[in-house]
Design a protein around this motif. Structure first.
Motif, PDB file in Angstrom:
ATOM      1  N   HIS A 111       0.820  -1.220   0.000  1.00  0.00           N
ATOM      2  CA  HIS A 111       0.000   0.000   0.000  1.00  0.00           C
ATOM      3  C   HIS A 111       0.849   1.263   0.000  1.00  0.00           C
ATOM      4  N   ASP A 112       2.087   1.182   0.486  1.00  0.00           N
ATOM      5  CA  ASP A 112       2.930   2.372   0.433  1.00  0.00           C
ATOM      6  C   ASP A 112       3.228   2.764  -1.012  1.00  0.00           C
ATOM      7  N   LYS A 113       3.358   1.748  -1.904  1.00  0.00           N
ATOM      8  CA  LYS A 113       3.572   2.039  -3.318  1.00  0.00           C
ATOM      9  C   LYS A 113       2.274   2.524  -3.978  1.00  0.00           C
ATOM     10  N   GLY A 114       1.136   1.978  -3.509  1.00  0.00           N
ATOM     11  CA  GLY A 114      -0.144   2.494  -4.002  1.00  0.00           C
ATOM     12  C   GLY A 114      -0.328   3.948  -3.615  1.00  0.00           C
ATOM     13  N   ASP A 115       0.089   4.288  -2.391  1.00  0.00           N
ATOM     14  CA  ASP A 115       0.029   5.686  -1.951  1.00  0.00           C
ATOM     15  C   ASP A 115       0.926   6.565  -2.823  1.00  0.00           C
ATOM     16  N   GLU A 116       2.105   6.043  -3.153  1.00  0.00           N
ATOM     17  CA  GLU A 116       3.033   6.802  -3.997  1.00  0.00           C
ATOM     18  C   GLU A 116       2.417   7.045  -5.383  1.00  0.00           C
ATOM     19  N   LEU A 117       1.699   6.042  -5.892  1.00  0.00           N
ATOM     20  CA  LEU A 117       1.031   6.178  -7.185  1.00  0.00           C
ATOM     21  C   LEU A 117       0.024   7.324  -7.145  1.00  0.00           C
ATOM     22  N   LEU A 118      -0.780   7.376  -6.068  1.00  0.00           N
ATOM     23  CA  LEU A 118      -1.774   8.446  -5.929  1.00  0.00           C
ATOM     24  C   LEU A 118      -1.104   9.807  -5.764  1.00  0.00           C
TER      25      LEU A 118
END
Length: 649
Positions: free
Chosen positions: A360-367
């Protein structure tokens, strides 16, 4: 005020003490020190009070349950306080109060309360008050705002206050000692001023100093003798002088000027003060109609308010406005002077797959990167808000449809070179424009949203395929052995399928699932995947997550849903002892049973960091011994006899 039923001999308490005068005194004193004070009789009636916080009057003493807590706290302290003593205690609503008894003829007739307050060094548990707001149905934002108004006072200052009020109460009981009361109160109050967190200034009508307290002289680096007799504009900072000039002019027709917050730089640091200007009777010096300025350092409160304001109106992750703010602002935007108004809806593609594959940290980075590209492309007057989990909305005043489309191209150009773990950022957009005042802005928004979903349907399938390819490539970069293993398993699965007479479609599925069966290992740490020794129990639990992760990644793509089901079950056992769901027999998809045999055989005949490869004969023996328990017996026999050309018996 309610009449007390307490008597001293034949006299009513109200006949012995002038509570109206006390009420006026408390109000004036509260203007100076800013700390709540009140006298309550033994029945809980307020005889005189000033400055009680909104958190008490609007919440704790208003709601039946919290009012009951207040009542219990009040009664408890009255029962335990000594005749010649004072006490500070924490009430059942989690704030501090302090009390001094009012005793006449050895009869405890009333109690003077100070509070509520917090200690200066006390950490306020906001989660506790949020929970209390939810429990009793308080508006959380307003309740926390009222909480910020509760004064913070050091224990030393509380003790000074209690000493002052103890002396004050002792003098109140004998009205003939009024002169001594003022003298003693003056001495106590001067000592109190010196220890107050507030900066107190008393001016005469011409603007010259009458009183001061030590923090002011320390703050502006002036000694007390530099104040007395001087005009405020000769010694005070410019910011405060300008405020005072305006305030004193208003006091010609008003009695109190509401607090005004202003910044002041001290040693290169910005400090925020709250300043309240009041016209009062200077009872200490006997001079009438002086002005009192109460300054309070509210820097921490200002920071807290700013944080609360940020959380109320901004999305914490991306820094753009949140949906709540957007829904308020769209009404303001929807006016004729802003026409034409364009609305863009953007949906970030592949967020779920990135979350599942990389965390999810990478998903957050995507957003965050998507939001940054949108903000960078927009004008200052445009509004960008996070609409949902992976959706953004952009309000564009005075913008035609073709201009909105050009803005989208600009956003795409900005994120075209942005990657998160080799996954290129991609956003599906829809837009619509309101040209006339009679058009419904909400219908324009709905049209933009529908347009976005049409684009998403067209774009998402190919994009998901690209993301899956990126995930596989990343996994193989992490562990080269996995790439070779997947290719061999794919080949073996196809051979088994052909021998079993499966359709060309199923054989093609076997080819793909063989290549993708371990895609879920992308979320497993390299330290576990490449560990040279055997896995610990905890590490094995972690590795067992990969079928679930693989299923979530592939099920995001509609055309791969069947393959996702096969991959999800490829570690199930024929006897029901496998994972993740404990399926058995024919409950396990046929393709999964084929993968299980091919996967196990290749794993056994391949060298691993923690063991040498088994021979073909040893591996075949293992498969034969576990047919009917771990493996589908029919698949195991077909694989052994028809693919490996070995006898079953």
């Amino acid at each position: 005020m309610q009449e007390s039923r307490r008597m001293v001999g034949s006299w009513k308490l109200e006949e012995l003490i002038n509570f109206e005068a006390l009420q006026t005194m408390f109000e004036n004193l509260n203007k100076v020190v800013g700390i709540p004070v009140g006298i309550m009789d033994m029945d809980g009636n307020a005889l005189a009070s000033a400055g009680w916080n909104g958190i008490c009057s609007s919440y704790h003493r208003k709601h039946p349950e919290t009012a009951k807590r207040c009542k219990i706290s009040d009664q408890c302290i009255k029962m335990h306080i000594g005749y010649d003593d004072f006490v500070a205690y924490k009430c059942l609503n989690h704030m501090w109060d302090a009390a001094v008894p009012l005793i006449i003829e050895k009869e405890h007739l009333a109690t003077l309360f100070i509070g509520p307050y917090f200690h200066e060094d006390e950490l306020i548990n906001l989660d506790l008050y949020k929970k209390q707001a939810a429990e009793f149905g308080f508006d959380e934002e307003q309740y926390l705002s009222a909480l910020q108004e509760v004064p913070r006072i050091s224990k030393e200052k509380i003790r000074s206050l209690l000493e002052y009020y103890k002396a004050f109460v002792m003098t109140v009981v004998d009205s003939s000692l009024s002169k001594l009361m003022y003298m003693e109160a003056s001495s106590k109050l001067n000592r109190l001023f010196d220890s107050m967190q507030d900066h107190i200034i008393l001016l005469d009508r011409s603007g010259r100093f009458l009183e001061w307290n030590r923090p002011i002289s320390q703050e502006v680096c002036l000694y007390p003798e530099e104040f007395i007799g001087n005009y405020y504009y000769d010694v005070l900072p410019y910011e405060l002088c300008a405020l005072l000039e305006r305030g004193l002019k208003r006091l010609e027709t008003e009695d109190v000027i509401a607090p005004h917050i202003f910044p002041y730089r001290v040693n290169e640091l910005e400090v925020w003060y709250s300043a309240q200007i009041t016209k009062v009777m200077h009872f200490l010096s006997g001079k009438a109609d002086c002005y009192m300025i109460a300054l309070r350092d509210v820097t921490e409160r200002k920071k807290t308010e700013d944080e609360i304001r940020f959380l109320n109106y901004y999305d914490k992750l991306t820094g753009v406005y949140n949906r709540r703010y957007y829904e308020n602002e769209i009404k303001r935007f929807d006016c004729e002077e802003n026409l034409p108004i364009s609305i863009i809806i953007g949906d970030v593609n592949g967020l779920r797959m990135v979350n599942d594959a990389f965390g999810h940290d990478k998903g957050d980075e995507l957003l965050q990167k998507a939001a940054a590209a949108i903000q960078a492309a927009c004008r200052e007057q445009d509004l960008v808000a996070r609409w949902g989990g992976d959706e953004f909305v952009i309000l564009l005043p005075n913008t035609k449809g073709e201009d909105a489309e050009r803005l989208i191209q600009k956003i795409r150009q900005l994120y075209s070179e942005e990657y998160v773990n080799s996954v290129n950022i991609n956003i599906s957009f829809g837009w619509e424009t309101k040209y006339s005042a009679d058009e419904d802005i909400m219908k324009v928004l709905k049209s933009a949203e529908d347009y976005m979903y049409k684009h998403k349907l067209l774009e998402s399938q190919s994009l998901r395929g690209n993301i899956i390819g990126t995930i596989i490539n990343t996994l193989h970069e992490k562990n080269y052995r996995e790439e070779q293993h997947s290719k061999r398993v794919s080949e073996l699965c196809q051979k088994i399928g052909k021998v079993m007479g499966l359709s060309e479609i199923d054989i093609h599925k076997l080819k793909v699932v063989g290549l993708l069966h371990d895609i879920g290992k992308i979320a497993i740490g390299e330290g576990i995947l490449n560990k040279p020794g055997r896995l610990s129990d905890l590490e094995f639990i972690e590795i067992k997550r990969h079928p679930d992760i693989g299923y979530r990644i592939l099920s995001a793509s509609d055309e791969m849903l069947d393959l996702a089901e096969c991959i999800w079950a490829h570690h199930e056992r024929w006897d029901g002892g496998g994972y993740p769901k404990g399926l058995s027999g024919t409950e396990i998809p046929q393709l999964s049973r084929i993968i299980a045999v091919a996967d196990s055989y290749d794993a056994m005949t391949s060298e691993r960091p923690y063991r040498k490869a088994l021979s073909d004969h040893e591996a075949i023996l293992e498969i034969r011994n576990h047919a009917g328990t771990q493996f589908d017996p029919d698949v195991a026999r077909i694989f052994t006899e028809d693919v490996l050309n070995n006898r079953w018996e």
